[in-house]
Write a protein that holds these residues in place. Structure first.
Motif, short mmCIF file in Angstrom:
data_model
loop_
_atom_site.label_atom_id
_atom_site.label_comp_id
_atom_site.label_asym_id
_atom_site.label_seq_id
_atom_site.Cartn_x
_atom_site.Cartn_y
_atom_site.Cartn_z
N LEU A 3 18.54 -63.11 10.78
CA LEU A 3 19.69 -63.23 11.19
C LEU A 3 20.48 -62.04 11.49
N LEU A 4 21.45 -62.01 12.57
CA LEU A 4 22.53 -60.98 12.76
C LEU A 4 23.80 -61.28 12.86
N SER A 5 24.62 -60.70 11.87
CA SER A 5 26.24 -61.05 11.89
C SER A 5 26.33 -62.22 11.20
N LEU A 6 27.61 -62.26 10.61
CA LEU A 6 28.21 -63.62 9.92
C LEU A 6 28.17 -64.74 10.67
N ARG A 7 28.37 -64.45 12.25
CA ARG A 7 28.33 -65.69 13.12
C ARG A 7 27.19 -66.37 12.97
N GLU A 8 26.13 -65.54 12.95
CA GLU A 8 24.65 -66.49 12.79
C GLU A 8 24.39 -66.98 11.53
N PHE A 9 25.14 -66.59 10.44
CA PHE A 9 24.85 -67.10 9.11
C PHE A 9 25.78 -68.26 8.86
N LEU A 10 26.87 -68.43 9.59
CA LEU A 10 27.86 -69.50 9.18
C LEU A 10 27.13 -70.87 9.60
N PRO A 11 26.59 -71.02 10.48
CA PRO A 11 25.99 -72.50 10.75
C PRO A 11 25.15 -72.77 9.37
N TYR A 12 24.21 -71.97 8.94
CA TYR A 12 23.31 -72.34 7.98
C TYR A 12 24.17 -72.42 6.72
N PHE A 13 25.22 -71.59 6.30
CA PHE A 13 26.13 -72.12 5.12
C PHE A 13 26.58 -73.19 5.31
N GLN A 14 27.07 -73.80 6.48
CA GLN A 14 27.85 -74.95 6.65
C GLN A 14 26.82 -76.04 6.58
N ALA A 15 25.50 -75.84 6.81
CA ALA A 15 24.41 -76.85 6.70
C ALA A 15 23.92 -77.03 5.49
N GLN A 16 24.32 -76.01 4.36
CA GLN A 16 23.96 -76.01 2.88
C GLN A 16 22.49 -75.82 3.18
N ALA A 17 21.90 -75.09 3.96
CA ALA A 17 20.29 -74.82 4.54
C ALA A 17 19.63 -74.08 3.55
N MET A 18 19.91 -73.43 2.81
CA MET A 18 19.31 -72.49 1.94
C MET A 18 20.01 -72.38 0.24
N ASP A 19 19.10 -72.13 -0.60
CA ASP A 19 19.64 -71.68 -1.89
C ASP A 19 20.01 -70.33 -2.08
N VAL A 20 19.06 -69.25 -1.19
CA VAL A 20 19.32 -67.79 -1.46
C VAL A 20 19.19 -67.46 0.00
#
Length: 419
Positions: free
Chosen positions: A273-290
């Motif tokens: 992933l590139l940029s905080l914008r791309e990470f945010l949906p994964y954080f919001q979906a609680q998609a990963m532990d790390v």
């Protein structure tokens, strides 16, 4: 009084790194300070060098101390095509600016990032068995059987590393072969996971555990080599194996969150992933532990913002790090500073000429990387050594897969042969 040091030149250098090339940005200031960064265009990203060169005119003449302003200006100029290769070019430029700024001040880069909170970082031996199976001409001894996999695990333990990461392999007549349909080898765009692959994976993990013993943590990287159904099959198959994490790449955060909620093991993801914008949906979906952050791609300063967002979502981070020694040092400074660190990736199997290419190698003691206190990133490319190992005209993932396909038809063609 505001410190000022203007950039006067920005160059691209590269050298042969076996199955790929190493790439570097060399940024020189009016004071004679040289800021370095390492980037990559062999991991599915052809053209990063061209993007950096195209953007360099906007960097020359600017104050390297104002790296956030320069990044913002470059982003504005490329906003219609944000992301991808362009984003990686911005990250490479940012990292060279950070090195130049820190050297101008005579301090390590971690001081620019808020100051270190740890003096050493736990590392895991990445591509464990993988490099010796997939690239036997460069990484020795070659692994050609399960006994070799067991010996590899034993080597990790004997060298006092506490964690290792391996990949998925298919075994035919006892000989392991890398299984990477997500990267086109074998070419199987449906990316299904059949019973044989599941059996072979379990067997491979058992072998490496047998060699490593009960006290070494084992990580598995699945890359993009399955879809949601396949990843769930893999996780069910290895439910009885003690795993530190299973690394999964998915383009869909909801799908990854669905997988995580059914997984018996912690899930790591997001290295592409590139940029905080791309990470945010994964954080919001609680998609990963790390959350895995590629700091060479994103830029270390921007990666700090991603790590801070991860902390707000109760997620720890780990750097993506499978390049040259300069990238390892860049990631070490990131790891020294972020509070929510899990562990650091590093390749221990190295090319025979890697030590010639850099002024300092990472210092590792008992499975921990010691944070350097030299100015900047703490290492630089050796330009004479780079010239002694000129870059290949074709290298990296794109060409490696093509060579692998040719190898199936011509066993005499080795991976250190013609590209």
């Amino acid at each position: 009084m505001t410190k000022s040091s203007k950039a006067t030149s920005l160059e691209i250098l590269a050298c042969d790194a076996g199955w790929r090339n190493y790439h570097f940005v060399k940024l020189t200031t009016e004071d004679g300070i040289v800021g370095w960064s390492e980037f990559d265009e062999g991991f599915g990203s052809p053209g990063v060098s061209a993007a950096i060169q195209r953007l360099s005119a906007r960097v020359i003449g600017q104050n390297v101390f104002q790296h956030e302003r320069i990044f913002a200006e470059l982003f504005a100029a490329t906003r219609p095509a944000a992301g991808g290769v362009v984003a990686q070019a911005l990250g490479a430029i940012e990292n060279a600016l950070l090195d130049a700024k820190a050297k101008s001040l005579g301090i390590p880069c971690y001081e620019l990032l808020g100051g270190k909170i740890r003096d050493r970082v736990r590392v895991y031996w990445s591509h464990c068995a993988t490099w010796r199976i997939n690239h036997p001409s460069w990484y020795r001894p070659p692994i050609e059987s399960l006994d070799g996999v067991k010996a590899m695990g034993r080597e990790v333990r004997e060298k006092k590393f506490t964690a290792l990461k391996t990949n998925i392999f298919s075994y035919d007549e006892g000989k392991p072969t890398g299984w990477r349909p997500g990267f086109g080898s074998p070419f199987a765009p449906e990316i299904n996971v059949d019973r044989k692959i599941l059996r072979d994976l379990h067997m491979h993990l058992e072998a490496i555990r047998d060699g490593a013993g009960p006290n070494v943590d084992i990580l598995l990287d699945c890359n993009f080599n399955a879809k949601t159904e396949g990843y769930l099959k893999i996780l069910r198959t290895i439910a009885d194996v003690d795993m530190f994490w299973v690394e999964i790449d998915s383009f869909n955060p909801e799908a990854l969150g669905y997988i995580r909620r059914q997984s018996p093991h912690p899930i790591s993801s997001c290295e592409t992933l590139l940029s905080l914008r791309e990470f945010l949906p994964y954080f919001q979906a609680q998609a990963m532990d790390v959350a895995i952050i590629d700091t060479p791609w994103n830029g270390v300063w921007q990666s700090m913002k991603i790590a801070a967002a991860a902390e707000a979502f109760e997620v720890n981070v780990a750097p993506h790090n499978f390049y040259g020694h300069l990238c390892s040092m860049m990631n070490a400074h990131f790891c020294a500073v972020v509070p929510n660190l899990r562990i650091m990736e590093i390749d221990i199997d190295r090319l025979s000429w890697d030590r010639e290419l850099f002024t300092h190698e990472p210092e590792i003691e008992n499975g921990y990387l010691i944070i350097p206190n030299r100015p900047g990133w703490g290492t630089e490319p050796n330009e004479d050594a780079l010239r002694a190992h000129p870059p290949r005209t074709s290298s990296g993932l794109l060409n490696y897969v093509a060579r692998a396909e040719k190898l199936e038809h011509d066993p005499l063609m080795r991976d250190d042969g013609p590209s």
